[in-house]
Design an enzyme around this catalytic site. Structure first.
Site, mmCIF file in Angstrom:
data_model
loop_
_atom_site.group_PDB
_atom_site.id
_atom_site.type_symbol
_atom_site.label_atom_id
_atom_site.label_comp_id
_atom_site.label_asym_id
_atom_site.label_seq_id
_atom_site.Cartn_x
_atom_site.Cartn_y
_atom_site.Cartn_z
ATOM 1 N N GLY A 153 7.297 28.729 -14.929
ATOM 2 C CA GLY A 153 5.785 28.680 -15.620
ATOM 3 C C GLY A 153 6.442 30.128 -17.211
ATOM 4 N N GLY B 277 10.670 24.918 -6.112
ATOM 5 C CA GLY B 277 11.573 25.376 -5.256
ATOM 6 C C GLY B 277 10.841 26.709 -4.464
ATOM 7 C CE LYS C 288 -8.477 27.539 -16.195
ATOM 8 N NZ LYS C 288 -7.548 27.376 -17.154
ATOM 9 C CB ILE D 70 -3.226 28.996 -7.249
ATOM 10 C CG1 ILE D 70 -2.170 27.804 -7.963
ATOM 11 C CG2 ILE D 70 -4.488 28.924 -7.635
ATOM 12 C CD1 ILE D 70 -2.130 27.437 -10.078
ATOM 13 C CD GLU E 162 13.746 25.160 -8.190
ATOM 14 O OE1 GLU E 162 13.198 25.089 -7.228
ATOM 15 O OE2 GLU E 162 12.921 24.390 -9.100
HETATM 16 N N1 COA Z 1 -8.179 29.460 -10.390
HETATM 17 C C1 COA Z 1 -7.619 28.181 -10.950
HETATM 18 N N2 COA Z 1 -6.971 28.373 -12.080
HETATM 19 C C2 COA Z 1 -5.801 29.430 -12.348
HETATM 20 C C3 COA Z 1 -5.609 30.237 -11.230
HETATM 21 C C4 COA Z 1 -6.400 30.498 -10.711
HETATM 22 N N3 COA Z 1 -6.692 31.427 -8.685
HETATM 23 N N4 COA Z 1 -4.706 31.037 -11.980
HETATM 24 C C5 COA Z 1 -3.974 30.386 -12.621
HETATM 25 N N5 COA Z 1 -4.775 29.588 -13.215
HETATM 26 C C6 COA Z 1 -4.123 28.733 -14.315
HETATM 27 C C7 COA Z 1 -4.256 29.207 -15.633
HETATM 28 O O1 COA Z 1 -5.423 29.697 -16.321
HETATM 29 C C8 COA Z 1 -3.017 28.423 -15.895
HETATM 30 O O2 COA Z 1 -4.983 27.607 -16.513
HETATM 31 P P1 COA Z 1 -4.186 27.519 -18.661
HETATM 32 O O3 COA Z 1 -2.772 27.256 -18.863
HETATM 33 O O4 COA Z 1 -4.840 26.298 -18.622
HETATM 34 O O5 COA Z 1 -4.734 28.956 -19.328
HETATM 35 C C9 COA Z 1 -2.214 28.411 -15.421
HETATM 36 O O6 COA Z 1 -3.193 27.684 -14.314
HETATM 37 C C10 COA Z 1 -1.094 28.672 -15.450
HETATM 38 O O7 COA Z 1 -0.819 29.740 -15.232
HETATM 39 P P2 COA Z 1 -0.159 31.329 -16.110
HETATM 40 O O8 COA Z 1 -0.817 32.118 -15.470
HETATM 41 O O9 COA Z 1 0.521 30.589 -17.418
HETATM 42 O O10 COA Z 1 1.074 30.989 -14.560
HETATM 43 P P3 COA Z 1 2.285 30.527 -14.660
HETATM 44 O O11 COA Z 1 3.099 29.570 -15.920
HETATM 45 O O12 COA Z 1 3.073 31.137 -14.439
HETATM 46 O O13 COA Z 1 1.909 29.074 -13.313
HETATM 47 C C11 COA Z 1 2.486 28.548 -11.179
HETATM 48 C C12 COA Z 1 1.950 29.638 -12.515
HETATM 49 C C13 COA Z 1 1.765 28.996 -10.135
HETATM 50 C C14 COA Z 1 1.303 27.313 -11.382
HETATM 51 C C15 COA Z 1 3.705 28.048 -11.771
HETATM 52 O O14 COA Z 1 4.486 29.211 -11.764
HETATM 53 C C16 COA Z 1 3.750 26.927 -10.460
HETATM 54 O O15 COA Z 1 3.803 25.985 -10.780
HETATM 55 N N6 COA Z 1 5.061 27.204 -8.846
HETATM 56 C C17 COA Z 1 4.260 26.830 -7.910
HETATM 57 C C18 COA Z 1 5.945 26.178 -8.475
HETATM 58 C C19 COA Z 1 7.187 27.371 -8.272
HETATM 59 O O16 COA Z 1 6.851 28.268 -8.213
HETATM 60 N N7 COA Z 1 8.529 27.131 -8.445
HETATM 61 C C20 COA Z 1 9.206 27.739 -8.499
HETATM 62 C C21 COA Z 1 10.333 27.684 -8.105
HETATM 63 S S1 COA Z 1 12.259 27.863 -8.189
#
Ligand code: COA
Length: 505
Positions: free
Chosen positions: A272, A389, A409, A365, A295
């Protein structure tokens, strides 16, 4: 001169065919293993040919779907295209595709989101049934028939072992100089036959550079020439830079306290934009000669390798933008000395993560006031990507950090809530929470003191008073260990769903 072409093995000449011919070997209803991890190393041609067959079947009123098992996320031409024609029965173990996400959340496609280090053993044990065919992208085949892995390893070793039949895509767009970068471990076993993994440094090699596949299993070899997904990252915004600055201050403080060595401990950085931005921020800090046991290798990590902040990295896949890929290709001979790609059950292995003492940094999130973390579900019900992961690392890291802007948002959602609407990582696996507002170090703190830290340091000012009020009223009126008001705990989410904002009226 040695042969540097992608397809050096003459023995497979009679198996070379088109993607359409190869896709004809995949029956409806079968379990199909595909290579691919975070948009790299996935098959580029056979999935499209499979989608064409599915569309034809649909036009004749027949349903043609398969179950798709991968390493992690793939790309629109695989996950997106198959989901679009509703050609997937069960998808596992991780996806991040908007079309497939919509189908899953509409109940049109089953999805199982699994700790990535657990997938191989669950398949060996047969929980998902038997794998009929695997479609694996490789960068090349040596003269001896050894497979040169592509830009991701993921579960490919297990898929080749488990599937009855193998279709290889040999992608000449992947740099052949990847040869020698991988370390494929062939000692995996189920308990009680497991042996210790002899990795005490991220650059320790315990396997071989090639994937082995019995030639009689290979039913098709499909030449391709297409690049990986290569999605761009958002340039770091003010919030991500602030999050990176807090992480940097924290790590500097830990070194000063003598709890971390000056070269830190191996870094793990999640997927991300935020995780990528933090890596970029680390490059501007005081650290040099760091290591990483992680990872995925995103653009931020290549940048750290280039500027000397990090000297060596172990991972299972690249996940690069087009610019990142161009940089990898340009300097691949140097990167090959600094990077090892391993199977995902080794890159994410709890034993190694614990031994090395990884410093885990993952996106989230939302977190609740006690530190329970939701990485996967919006408003408790709709999947975003999957746990990936993050759990493998968070549970076993020396320090487990979760990072997020304090709101989403446009401020309508607080990412710090009274109770998490879904829990992937419990409070016990969360050592540190970081938002642009600040950093809460939860180590050594019992629940109510953790809550105070998170509210004081991580919540957005628009939500701070409401969180404090919740904690105070819960403390006054319920059990005093982890106080909650059960009738109110998820009311912030309910308010957002009803009114479009969590902000108190
Ligand atoms: N409620 C609703 N939407 C939310 C939110 C919440 N609490 N927190 C973030 N979001 C939305 C953001 O608005 C954004 O949406 P958009 O693209 O429509 O604007 C999207 O989620 C991504 O948020 P962002 O702040 O850009 O974070 P990110 O790209 O760093 O992704 C995760 C965050 C959690 C989605 C991402 O880290 C993930 O999929 N993690 C799980 C897997 C993981 O951790 N793997 C790593 C192992 S090595």
């Amino acid at each position: 001169m040695t042969d540097q072409s992608n397809l050096r093995c003459k023995a497979f000449a009679d198996k070379i065919m088109s993607a359409e011919e190869a896709a004809a070997f995949i029956p409806a209803g079968s379990n199909v293993g595909m290579s691919g991890f975070t948009g790299s190393g996935y098959p580029k041609a056979v999935p499209a040919a499979l989608v064409a067959r599915m569309s034809e079947a649909k036009a004749q009123g027949e349903r043609f779907a398969v179950s798709v098992w991968t390493g992690a996320s793939t790309a629109p031409e695989l996950d997106g295209a198959l989901a679009e024609v509703e050609g997937i029965d069960l998808r596992m173990p991780y996806q991040s595709d908007p079309v497939s996400r919509a189908k899953i959340n509409a109940g049109l496609m089953e999805y199982m989101d699994i700790h990535l280090s657990h997938v191989a053993q669950m398949v060996w044990e047969g929980f998902f049934g038997h794998m009929d065919v695997a479609v694996i992208e490789v960068a090349g085949i040596t003269a001896d028939g050894e497979l040169i892995p592509s830009t991701s390893v993921g579960n490919n070793k297990t898929w080749i072992d488990q599937a009855d039949k193998i279709i290889l895509e040999v992608n000449s767009a992947q740099p052949i100089e990847l040869e020698g970068m991988h370390d494929i471990y062939y000692g995996t076993a189920l308990p009680p036959d497991r042996l210790p993994l002899q990795i005490t440094d991220p650059m320790d090699r315990i396997g071989v550079p090639y994937l082995h596949c019995p030639p009689e299993k290979i039913i098709a070899v499909v030449p391709t020439n297409s690049p990986d997904r290569n999605s761009p990252f958002k340039p770091p915004d003010a919030d991500s830079k602030q999050i990176a600055a807090h992480v940097l201050d924290f790590l500097t403080h830990e070194v000063r306290k003598g709890r971390l060595p000056a070269s830190l401990l191996p870094l793990q950085s999640g997927v991300g934009n935020i995780a990528n931005a933090v890596l970029m921020g680390l490059g501007e800090g005081p650290f040099k000669g760091l290591t990483s046991y992680t990872e995925v290798i995103q653009d931020g990590m290549l940048e750290l390798l280039r500027n000397g902040t990090v000297s060596k990295v172990s991972a299972t896949a690249f996940s690069l933008s087009a610019d990142g890929l161009a940089e990898l290709n340009k300097n691949i001979a140097d990167y090959r000395k600094q990077i090892i790609l391993r199977p995902q059950e080794i890159s994410n292995h709890p034993e190694v993560i614990r031994r090395l003492g990884c410093l885990a940094m993952n996106g989230m999130i939302e977190a609740d006031i006690y530190g329970n973390v939701n990485s996967t579900h919006l408003m408790g019900s709709s999947i975003v990507n999957g746990i990936g992961g993050s759990g493998d690392f968070a549970r076993n890291a020396f320090i487990s950090m979760f990072l997020s802007p304090s709101t989403a948002k446009g401020g309508a959602i607080s990412c710090i809530v009274p109770m998490a609407s879904h829990v992937d990582h419990t409070e016990h696996d969360t050592h540190v929470i970081v938002t642009e507002q600040g950093l809460a170090d939860l180590r050594g703190l019992p629940p109510r003191r953790r809550a105070q830290q998170i509210i004081d340091h991580c919540a957005h000012p628009d939500y701070q008073a409401a969180l404090q009020d919740y904690l105070d009223r819960a403390t006054a009126s319920s059990g005093k260990h982890t106080p909650h008001l059960l009738g109110e705990a998820l009311s912030w989410h309910a308010r957002y769903l009803k009114e479009g904002s969590m902000l108190p009226a």
